[in-house]
Scaffold this motif. Sequence first.
Motif, PDB file in Angstrom:
ATOM      1  N   ILE A  29       0.837  -1.204   0.000  1.00 54.79           N
ATOM      2  CA  ILE A  29       0.000   0.000   0.000  1.00 54.79           C
ATOM      3  C   ILE A  29       0.867   1.247   0.000  1.00 54.79           C
ATOM      4  N   ASP A  30       1.942   1.226   0.802  1.00 55.61           N
ATOM      5  CA  ASP A  30       2.868   2.363   0.801  1.00 55.61           C
ATOM      6  C   ASP A  30       3.411   2.609  -0.602  1.00 55.61           C
ATOM      7  N   ASN A  31       3.831   1.532  -1.259  1.00 55.37           N
ATOM      8  CA  ASN A  31       4.339   1.609  -2.624  1.00 55.37           C
ATOM      9  C   ASN A  31       3.263   2.130  -3.579  1.00 55.37           C
ATOM     10  N   LEU A  32       2.030   1.650  -3.393  1.00 56.33           N
ATOM     11  CA  LEU A  32       0.927   2.011  -4.280  1.00 56.33           C
ATOM     12  C   LEU A  32       0.536   3.481  -4.143  1.00 56.33           C
ATOM     13  N   ILE A  33       0.593   4.023  -2.936  1.00 61.45           N
ATOM     14  CA  ILE A  33       0.298   5.446  -2.739  1.00 61.45           C
ATOM     15  C   ILE A  33       1.251   6.296  -3.563  1.00 61.45           C
ATOM     16  N   PHE A  34       2.535   5.940  -3.512  1.00 63.69           N
ATOM     17  CA  PHE A  34       3.538   6.689  -4.272  1.00 63.69           C
ATOM     18  C   PHE A  34       3.275   6.584  -5.773  1.00 63.69           C
ATOM     19  N   ILE A  35       2.990   5.365  -6.250  1.00 66.46           N
ATOM     20  CA  ILE A  35       2.716   5.167  -7.672  1.00 66.46           C
ATOM     21  C   ILE A  35       1.473   5.956  -8.096  1.00 66.46           C
ATOM     22  N   SER A  36       0.444   5.968  -7.258  1.00 64.83           N
ATOM     23  CA  SER A  36      -0.803   6.674  -7.585  1.00 64.83           C
ATOM     24  C   SER A  36      -0.577   8.175  -7.712  1.00 64.83           C
ATOM     25  N   ILE A  37       0.160   8.743  -6.771  1.00 69.37           N
ATOM     26  CA  ILE A  37       0.415  10.189  -6.807  1.00 69.37           C
ATOM     27  C   ILE A  37       1.213  10.557  -8.049  1.00 69.37           C
ATOM     28  N   SER A  39       1.514   8.797 -10.951  1.00 68.72           N
ATOM     29  CA  SER A  39       0.796   8.535 -12.203  1.00 68.72           C
ATOM     30  C   SER A  39      -0.283   9.581 -12.466  1.00 68.72           C
ATOM     31  N   ASN A  40      -0.860  10.153 -11.403  1.00 71.37           N
ATOM     32  CA  ASN A  40      -1.890  11.178 -11.585  1.00 71.37           C
ATOM     33  C   ASN A  40      -1.345  12.472 -12.162  1.00 71.37           C
ATOM     34  N   LYS A  41      -0.016  12.627 -12.200  1.00 71.38           N
ATOM     35  CA  LYS A  41       0.584  13.816 -12.799  1.00 71.38           C
ATOM     36  C   LYS A  41       0.677  13.698 -14.319  1.00 71.38           C
ATOM     37  N   LEU A  42       0.439  12.491 -14.841  1.00 72.26           N
ATOM     38  CA  LEU A  42       0.523  12.256 -16.277  1.00 72.26           C
ATOM     39  C   LEU A  42      -0.809  12.571 -16.958  1.00 72.26           C
ATOM     40  N   PRO A  43      -0.816  12.711 -18.288  1.00 73.90           N
ATOM     41  CA  PRO A  43      -2.083  12.838 -19.017  1.00 73.90           C
ATOM     42  C   PRO A  43      -2.953  11.605 -18.771  1.00 73.90           C
ATOM     43  N   PRO A  44      -4.282  11.749 -18.779  1.00 74.16           N
ATOM     44  CA  PRO A  44      -5.178  10.629 -18.449  1.00 74.16           C
ATOM     45  C   PRO A  44      -4.907   9.358 -19.254  1.00 74.16           C
ATOM     46  N   ARG A  52       0.326   0.207 -14.283  1.00 76.64           N
ATOM     47  CA  ARG A  52       0.573  -1.211 -14.564  1.00 76.64           C
ATOM     48  C   ARG A  52       2.060  -1.493 -14.697  1.00 76.64           C
ATOM     49  N   LEU A  53       2.773  -0.596 -15.375  1.00 73.21           N
ATOM     50  CA  LEU A  53       4.214  -0.785 -15.546  1.00 73.21           C
ATOM     51  C   LEU A  53       4.926  -0.711 -14.199  1.00 73.21           C
ATOM     52  N   ALA A 192      -5.081  -0.353  -7.738  1.00 69.03           N
ATOM     53  CA  ALA A 192      -4.334   0.788  -8.276  1.00 69.03           C
ATOM     54  C   ALA A 192      -5.239   1.858  -8.870  1.00 69.03           C
ATOM     55  N   GLU A 193      -6.109   1.465  -9.808  1.00 68.32           N
ATOM     56  CA  GLU A 193      -6.935   2.468 -10.488  1.00 68.32           C
ATOM     57  C   GLU A 193      -7.963   3.106  -9.548  1.00 68.32           C
ATOM     58  N   PRO A 194      -8.723   2.322  -8.747  1.00 65.70           N
ATOM     59  CA  PRO A 194      -9.671   2.972  -7.817  1.00 65.70           C
ATOM     60  C   PRO A 194      -8.981   3.921  -6.842  1.00 65.70           C
ATOM     61  N   LEU A 195      -7.821   3.514  -6.304  1.00 66.35           N
ATOM     62  CA  LEU A 195      -7.122   4.381  -5.355  1.00 66.35           C
ATOM     63  C   LEU A 195      -6.633   5.647  -6.038  1.00 66.35           C
ATOM     64  N   ALA A 196      -6.043   5.516  -7.223  1.00 67.76           N
ATOM     65  CA  ALA A 196      -5.537   6.685  -7.942  1.00 67.76           C
ATOM     66  C   ALA A 196      -6.677   7.634  -8.308  1.00 67.76           C
ATOM     67  N   ASN A 197      -7.810   7.092  -8.766  1.00 75.13           N
ATOM     68  CA  ASN A 197      -8.957   7.939  -9.113  1.00 75.13           C
ATOM     69  C   ASN A 197      -9.522   8.640  -7.884  1.00 75.13           C
ATOM     70  N   PHE A 198      -9.565   7.927  -6.763  1.00 76.68           N
ATOM     71  CA  PHE A 198     -10.064   8.524  -5.522  1.00 76.68           C
ATOM     72  C   PHE A 198      -9.156   9.671  -5.078  1.00 76.68           C
ATOM     73  N   ILE A 199      -7.837   9.453  -5.147  1.00 82.27           N
ATOM     74  CA  ILE A 199      -6.894  10.506  -4.782  1.00 82.27           C
ATOM     75  C   ILE A 199      -7.027  11.696  -5.720  1.00 82.27           C
ATOM     76  N   ASN A 200      -7.221  11.418  -7.013  1.00 88.18           N
ATOM     77  CA  ASN A 200      -7.331  12.491  -7.999  1.00 88.18           C
ATOM     78  C   ASN A 200      -8.592  13.322  -7.802  1.00 88.18           C
ATOM     79  N   ARG A 201      -9.694  12.675  -7.358  1.00 83.48           N
ATOM     80  CA  ARG A 201     -10.959  13.397  -7.149  1.00 83.48           C
ATOM     81  C   ARG A 201     -10.983  14.195  -5.855  1.00 83.48           C
TER      82      ARG A 201
END
Length: 259
Positions: A29-37, A39-44, A52-53, A192-201
């Motif tokens: 989860i710690d790793n995933l938080i970093f990846i989510s933050i 990846s959200n800086k990139l174009p959709p 995924r990468l 990954a995707e639900p967490l990243a979308n939640f953080i982005n919203r």
Amino acid sequence: MESIQALLANPTAWAALVTLVVMEVVLGIDNLIFISILSNKLPPEQRNKARRLGIGLALGMRLLLLTMIAWIVGLTAPVFDLGRTGPAGPNGSPSFETEFSWKDLILIAGGLFLIWKATKEIHHAVDPEPVGGVFETRSPAAISFSSVIVQIILLDVVFSVDSILTAVGMTDNVAVMVIAVLVAVTVMLVAAEPLANFINRNPTVVMLALGFLLMIGAVLIANGFGVEVPKGYIYAAMAFSTLVEALNMLSRRAKQRRA
């Protein structure tokens, strides 16, 4: 086949597997938080690819390190000692020490990187005119994806070493380690995707997640200096902060409905 059947029939192996899966998911989860933050800086259209990468690289590194267990265990051997120790703690061991292994140096470097990255992201969030960072150039569109992947790889290395050393400390059964890592990475991939979308919203959640990264970075540095911070305190603090933020979100939504 016989070894797998023996594993399935061994209650001790099942207990180790369940415990290790929980630990690996928490570390993931710690790793995933970093990846989510990041990846959200990139174009959709690039975000899912980066997630995924990044998770695929995390899986690959963990499985690769599992094939090098003897070398990984060797990372805990002292490399040099500055000859300083802190006063004895309640359990009789020194409160800190300056005898460093490669594991300690990796944790310290990873902690410093996490603190630097989280601080830079917080600065960008509160500064109306943020300044480009080390991994950014005048043409961010051309290299932003590669920049994100480079940063994900750097933290994947730190989290992977920590993850495998945790596994080695809990069991000597390689099959159990592999299953636990595969389960943990599968959970990361699904979440990954639900967490990243939640953080982005929810922009305030981004600040909370960056605060978590600051704390994790400080804990990694402390561990590198031989200071054992009880994990229960860390995750209790994170859970309490998350609960407070959830109450704030419910309060804001209630006000919006009344408006």
